[in-house]
Design an enzyme around this catalytic site. Structure first.
Site, PDB file in Angstrom:
ATOM      1  N   SER A 135      31.594 -77.493 -66.216  1.00  0.00           N
ATOM      2  CA  SER A 135      31.534 -78.872 -65.733  1.00  0.00           C
ATOM      3  C   SER A 135      32.637 -79.013 -64.690  1.00  0.00           C
ATOM      4  O   SER A 135      33.649 -78.301 -64.750  1.00  0.00           O
ATOM      5  CB  SER A 135      31.773 -79.854 -66.887  1.00  0.00           C
ATOM      6  N   HIS A 184      83.770 -87.385 -52.702  1.00  0.00           N
ATOM      7  CA  HIS A 184      83.557 -88.679 -52.031  1.00  0.00           C
ATOM      8  C   HIS A 184      83.644 -88.534 -50.510  1.00  0.00           C
ATOM      9  O   HIS A 184      83.958 -89.497 -49.805  1.00  0.00           O
ATOM     10  CB  HIS A 184      84.582 -89.730 -52.489  1.00  0.00           C
ATOM     11  N   SER A 314      68.917 -81.550 -27.226  1.00  0.00           N
ATOM     12  CA  SER A 314      68.722 -82.869 -26.640  1.00  0.00           C
ATOM     13  C   SER A 314      67.974 -82.759 -25.326  1.00  0.00           C
ATOM     14  O   SER A 314      68.161 -81.807 -24.562  1.00  0.00           O
ATOM     15  CB  SER A 314      70.071 -83.554 -26.403  1.00  0.00           C
ATOM     16  N   LYS A 320      73.919 -79.592 -25.890  1.00  0.00           N
ATOM     17  CA  LYS A 320      73.942 -80.041 -27.282  1.00  0.00           C
ATOM     18  C   LYS A 320      73.033 -79.146 -28.135  1.00  0.00           C
ATOM     19  O   LYS A 320      71.904 -78.849 -27.759  1.00  0.00           O
ATOM     20  CB  LYS A 320      73.477 -81.495 -27.378  1.00  0.00           C
ATOM     21  N   ASN A 322      71.714 -78.730 -32.204  1.00  0.00           N
ATOM     22  CA  ASN A 322      71.645 -79.465 -33.468  1.00  0.00           C
ATOM     23  C   ASN A 322      71.339 -78.537 -34.651  1.00  0.00           C
ATOM     24  O   ASN A 322      70.761 -77.465 -34.477  1.00  0.00           O
ATOM     25  CB  ASN A 322      70.573 -80.550 -33.391  1.00  0.00           C
ATOM     26  N   GLU A 327      67.934 -79.826 -41.062  1.00  0.00           N
ATOM     27  CA  GLU A 327      67.194 -81.081 -40.907  1.00  0.00           C
ATOM     28  C   GLU A 327      65.747 -80.924 -41.367  1.00  0.00           C
ATOM     29  O   GLU A 327      65.191 -81.801 -42.049  1.00  0.00           O
ATOM     30  CB  GLU A 327      67.239 -81.529 -39.448  1.00  0.00           C
TER      31      GLU A 327
END
Length: 464
Positions: A135, A184, A314, A320, A322, A327
């Site tokens: 089934s 922190h 960029s 630049k 990245n 990411e």
């Protein structure tokens, strides 16, 4: 433009037109017309599992004397071709379809029957022969489990092992590199980069253990339950034999679900595995974000490491670069977490004897496994393995870290230590220099107590 050509096909609801070159039949065509929802179709890994299940069922039906050997052999051969991807273009049914996945099951039955009839002079029926002893209600849950297990065993776990090994190797390489710890996002006591990366490796290893622990429940199959779990129209040995056959055909030790009513009515094992995949996604998000922070700069950030430069960063700022891999991995993690929410809601859609959100569970679970498998390898090979350490930046931060005064607590007390740290921070001076002015400790004592490398060893600092 050439006019589309159609042929007439018939099912229990009547006749309709099907493209002349399509291998599917009437029920698949109805699904195409009923569900023009997303354009998303069932994943390749699911169709692979569906072919394997159909082949196993044909083989068992032959062994049980229920299906003529010639018919069973032809069905088995074509089903294996389905599993291998030969007819993927003929599985067009949208993911967002009937909740049992009946349309996809019938799509397979019709394609296999059509191709099988081309090589046999005997009548082969999609329901009577290809779907014998089955089934949609047990085939589709079985395929969810089979496809997920195969993808986890063949792809995800090896990818995670690779990632863990790369991290562990990098940790060993950087075991003597001391840096400022952070809690922190604020300066804390020093750690070695090896210690920091060992935490990442442990996250991945624990993720693998969680997935492996849940895998055994995913290896239990619904096949044999047929419509509602009673096994109506199937030999009592059918489910056991199909599981054994699938185990021989693959690398996974499949077994029948102990309770077939559970197997059909819920997707708890898939929900559990999705939760483990979500936990892994959270681990990868943490690692990716650590890498982004460590790579930040190169002048106004932490600048602790330099990730491999893979592409211009960029369209407007020349030069630049990245952190594109972390990411991408972070976005994968977000997608997997979202998929888990979908699977969780879909898992609640078990009403009485059947879950009615099976296709979307399959789609999201398999997507999560695929995304995590691919991103684990990319993260290992294009980010972690070859990043460079900026030793000068690490040492400069260590020299100015006022929190090193923590090592003096047992000698000078917390209050004086806090005052020294505050002064060192305000005056931008080394803790050692301020402590020389405000304590009775000499230079040799202070150097011994404030040695960052010794402080990474934990315990109570020796008092010289």
């Amino acid at each position: 433009m050439k006019k589309p050509q159609y042929r007439q096909e018939k099912d229990s609801m009547g006749e309709l037109n099907v493209p002349v070159d399509a291998l599917w039949g009437a029920q698949t065509q109805r699904a195409i017309e009923n569900f023009p929802v997303s354009g998303l179709t069932m994943p390749r890994s699911f169709i692979r599992a569906l072919g394997l299940v159909k082949a196993a069922c044909a083989s068992v039906n032959r062994d049980l004397g229920l299906l003529e050997p010639e018919l069973a052999t032809i069905i088995e051969e074509v089903a294996m071709e389905v599993s291998e991807g030969k007819y993927d273009a003929h599985f067009p049914v949208d993911v967002f379809q009937t909740g049992s996945g009946t349309s996809t099951n019938m799509n397979a039955n019709e394609v296999i029957a059509t191709v099988a009839k081309q090589t046999s002079d005997k009548p082969i029926h999609p329901n009577d022969h290809v779907n014998m002893s089955q089934s949609s209600n047990d085939v589709i849950p079985t395929c969810i489990h089979v496809s997920a297990c195969l993808e986890i065993v063949e792809e995800l776990l090896p990818a995670l092992e690779h990632l863990a090994v790369v991290i562990e190797s990098k940790a060993e390489e950087l075991s003597g590199v001391v840096k400022t710890g952070r809690t922190h996002l604020m300066d804390a006591m020093p750690v070695t980069m090896g210690q920091e990366l060992s935490g990442w490796a442990s996250q991945i290893r624990n993720g693998m253990a969680r997935i492996t622990g849940s895998l055994r429940r995913l290896q239990e199959l619904a096949q044999g339950g047929t419509a509602v779990g009673t096994g109506i129209n199937a030999n009592p040995e059918f489910g056991q034999r199909v599981a054994e056959r699938l185990a021989v055909m693959t690398v996974v030790s499949f077994s029948p679900k102990p309770n077939l009513y559970e197997a059909l009515s819920c997707q708890d094992a898939a929900v559990e595995m999705s939760g483990q995949l979500k936990t892994l996604a959270v681990s990868l998000m943490k690692i990716a974000n650590d890498l982004r922070w460590m790579n930040s700069g190169p002048l106004a950030g932490l600048a602790e490491i330099l990730l491999p430069a893979l592409q211009p960063g960029s369209s407007i700022m020349p030069g630049k670069v990245n952190p594109v891999i972390p990411e991408a991995v972070a976005m994968v993690a977000a997608q997997v977490i979202g998929n888990d929410s979908t699977i969780t809601i879909a898992g609640q859609s078990g009403n009485f004897q059947l879950n009615v959100a099976l296709p979307v569970i399959a789609y999201n679970l398999l997507q999560s496994i695929e995304l995590l498998s691919n991103s684990a390898r990319v993260l290992a090979d294009k980010a972690i393995r070859d990043f460079k350490v900026n030793i000068d930046s690490l040492n400069a931060a260590l020299d100015r870290n006022p929190i090193l005064v923590t090592a003096l607590n047992r000698v000078i007390g917390y209050e004086l230590g806090a005052a020294i740290a505050k002064q060192a921070y305000i005056e931008k001076r080394a803790v050692l220099d301020v402590a020389r002015e405000r304590t009775d400790l000499n230079l040799e004592q202070l150097k011994a107590l404030l040695d960052p490398a010794k402080l990474t060893e934990g315990g109570i600092p020796d008092q010289p």
